[in-house]
Design an enzyme around this catalytic site. Structure first.
Site, short mmCIF file in Angstrom:
data_model
loop_
_atom_site.label_atom_id
_atom_site.label_comp_id
_atom_site.label_asym_id
_atom_site.label_seq_id
_atom_site.Cartn_x
_atom_site.Cartn_y
_atom_site.Cartn_z
N GLU A 164 -8.19 -3.58 -8.73
CA GLU A 164 -8.78 -4.80 -8.31
C GLU A 164 -9.57 -4.43 -6.97
O GLU A 164 -8.83 -3.77 -6.16
CB GLU A 164 -8.19 -5.81 -8.05
CG GLU A 164 -8.29 -6.95 -9.17
CD GLU A 164 -7.60 -8.25 -8.94
OE1 GLU A 164 -7.58 -9.11 -9.56
OE2 GLU A 164 -6.81 -8.16 -7.91
N SER B 269 0.96 -1.15 -0.04
CA SER B 269 -0.03 -0.15 0.20
C SER B 269 0.86 1.32 0.08
O SER B 269 1.88 1.27 0.76
CB SER B 269 -0.83 -0.04 1.13
OG SER B 269 -1.41 1.41 1.46
#
Ligand code: ATP
Length: 596
Positions: A512, A385
């Protein structure tokens, strides 16, 4: 009068000039309104002469009833003319006000939707939304009424002044002496009102944006029992807006009261002097009546101008804010003669791309990223992330330009193509599906308005959304709310995929969703991607092992750098960082399930 003040006032009102541009197309309506304006002002002024005749012929000894009747006849005619003129003036002036503010709203919105997305990071959309409504409404009131009041009163002031002199020179000089006394406070207070008005509009925008945010996220507000805190916050903002408004009103009230006091004082003096003259027989009673009538008109018009002057100052404040929006420049410059991409699927290349967000220029989000993606290849982008994966997608759609290096489609720098072309070849499925209020069909046609129902159904099938859409009460015509309310997260996600496919992208960018899809849908979409492979280039930010396994190549991004590229199995053995990341991200359980 102070020259500096004068210049300041004209500069302030100069802010209104950009709004004048919007009046240009409506010259015929302006002409009609002006004629009506002149007619009504002249009629009102001539009523003074009528008054003089009526008083001298009817109420004074020696007057004849025939003269009185004739005077009353003319008076009735003038009143008729005044009625028609007032209707025409009111209608056209209000029409122009509404029309111009509608045009302004369009122009502002047109500019806003073409601005680079970064603009809205420093200028908050909810605040802008308030400008489009409240500031244009203010302008509409000003153009639709204040300007007309100001012009009418200016005409009345000038006409009244001339007629005052015609009626009685001595008394007129008394009136004239008072004019500077009245004009100076108008200008002094007017400047303050303009400043406060801008403040007041800013505070109002604040109120609107706070309410907008809280209501949009009402579930989060209530889930954290934040209503009381929000109410307190909101009330504080309302109070601040109120305080600024009261300050402005106080200035304005003082202005109007001072002007009235001065004007009435002058009239009282004049009536006293005039009364003496009537008593000594120097002027007739009719003359004094007409004079008082004109004096009231002149005084009234000065009062009205002083009142709308502050309205004009307020409008100047509002225009200033709108002009900021109208003149905002997009940071994404389009080439004067954009090139065309060749037909077919383009290759994608990043050439030593570095990038920092304009709001955080010191933090390099991407550093020297280079890679080539072949036409029709499927690439999975993985990384922790904050590694810069979404940022890379932003650059591929040219929402930002790289600080260094270049992004190329078919060996052509995106900067040499039109933005429409770049966005036309790319199809984007965001991680958090954003749908708009409207029907399912409207949402699917978002990027391809002319798509047939068959094309929609094909895309729905590919996105594994056909079954749930068929089960919706009205199928494709089912209405969904703002943000796709009324659908589950997974359904929204699948619709977002179908929407991207309807636009027939040559490069599909897939961010996604990690949690929105159940195992069945995930498997179905895996199948769809398999079918899409080769028909377009697919770049997927992959959070699932199934996607990673499917990809022809994996690009591993870490802290803004491209640290490895290859297939899953290769990277597992060759790259310890990827192996570790893969273990954490995809997890042993999922790997077993996917492998099984
Ligand atoms: P995730 O997988 O969590 O979505 P990511 O790899 O997509 O992460 P990015 O969203 O590209 O990461 O963000 C990369 C870095 O850029 C982060 O440090 C983030 O804080 C920063 N960033 C992202 N958007 C902006 C923005 N609009 N302005 C300033 N910094 C930003």
């Amino acid at each position: 009068m102070d020259d500096g003040l004068n210049r300041q006032a004209s500069k302030d009102l100069g802010q209104l000039r950009p709004a004048l541009k919007f009046l240009r197309p409506y010259v015929p309506q302006i002409l009609i309104a002006s004629v009506a304006l002149i007619v009504t002002a002249s009629v009102t002024l001539s009523i003074g002469q009528g008054l003089r005749l009526v008083v001298d012929s009817g109420f004074v000894e020696g007057g004849s009833s025939e003269l009185l009747e004739r005077s009353l006849g003319i008076f009735a005619l003038l009143v008729g003319l005044l009625t028609i003129g007032t209707f025409v003036r009111f209608y056209f002036v209000s029409w122009i006000g509404e029309r111009v503010s509608a045009d302004l709203r369009n122009a502002v919105f047109e500019r806003l939707v073409s601005l680079h997305p970064g603009y809205f990071e420093t200028n908050f959309p909810t605040e802008i939304q308030s400008r489009i409504t409240t500031d244009t409404t203010l302008l509409q009131t000003v153009i639709g009424s204040s300007v007309s009041i100001a012009l009418r009163n200016l005409l009345m002031f000038l006409g009244g002044l001339v007629l005052l002199f015609v009626t009685n020179v001595k008394l007129s000089l008394i009136v004239l002496l008072c004019v500077p006394l009245v004009v100076v406070p108008i200008i002094l207070f007017g400047r303050r009102v303009r400043r406060l008005s801008r403040d007041s509009q800013d505070r109002l925008a604040d109120v609107g944006s706070f309410a907008g945010e809280a209501l949009r996220h009402i579930k989060v507000v209530q889930a954290f029992n934040h209503q009381t805190a929000d109410l307190a916050n909101f009330s504080a903002r309302v109070q601040r807006a109120f305080a600024v408004a009261v300050h402005r009103i106080r200035q304005r009230a003082v202005l109007v009261a001072v002007v009235m006091l001065l004007v009435m004082g002058a009239i009282a003096t004049m009536v006293w002097i005039g009364g003496q003259d009537v008593l000594s027989g120097n002027i007739s009673a009719g003359e004094l009546a007409a004079f008082i009538f004109y004096a009231f008109i002149v005084a009234g018009s000065v009062g009205a101008i002083s009142e709308v002057f502050s309205d004009l100052q307020r409008a100047a404040g509002a225009t200033e804010r709108l002009v900021e929006l109208l003149t905002a420049e997009s940071a994404l410059v389009e080439p004067p003669a954009p090139k065309n991409l060749p037909a077919g699927i383009p290759s994608v290349a990043l050439d030593n791309v570095s990038f920092s967000y304009p709001t955080r220029p010191t933090v390099q989000v991407l550093q020297g990223v280079s890679c080539n993606i072949e036409p029709g290849e499927m690439v999975a982008l993985v990384g922790p992330s904050g590694a810069g994966k979404s940022t890379l997608f932003d650059l591929l759609q040219r929402f930002y330009d790289p600080a260094e290096g270049a992004v190329r489609f078919a060996d052509m720098d995106l900067k040499s193509l039109s933005l429409e072309c770049v966005r036309g070849v790319t199809g984007f499925v965001p991680q958090e599906a954003v749908l708009f209020a409207g029907s399912v069909g409207d949402n699917l046609r978002y990027g391809n308005a002319g798509a047939s129902d068959e094309a929609l159904l094909r895309a729905l099938e590919l996105a594994n959304a056909h079954e749930f859409v068929a089960r919706l009460p009205d199928g494709l015509d089912t209405m969904i709310g703002e943000g796709g309310s009324g659908l589950s997260g997974g359904q929204k996600q699948r619709l977002a995929i179908a929407r991207a496919l309807v636009a027939e992208p040559r490069i599909l960018l897939l961010d996604e969703a990690t949690s929105a899809l159940d195992a069945d849908s995930e498997e179905a979409i895996r199948g769809s991607i398999e079918r899409l492979k080769g028909q377009c280039t697919i770049i997927a930010i992959a959070h699932r092992l199934s996607t990673v396994r499917q990809a022809d190549r994996i690009l591993v991004l870490d802290e803004g750098r491209l640290i490895a590229a290859g297939r899953h199995e290769e990277l597992l053995t060759s790259n310890p960082l990827y192996a570790r990341f893969s273990r954490i991200q995809f997890g042993a359980g999922r790997e077993v399930r996917a492998a099984g």
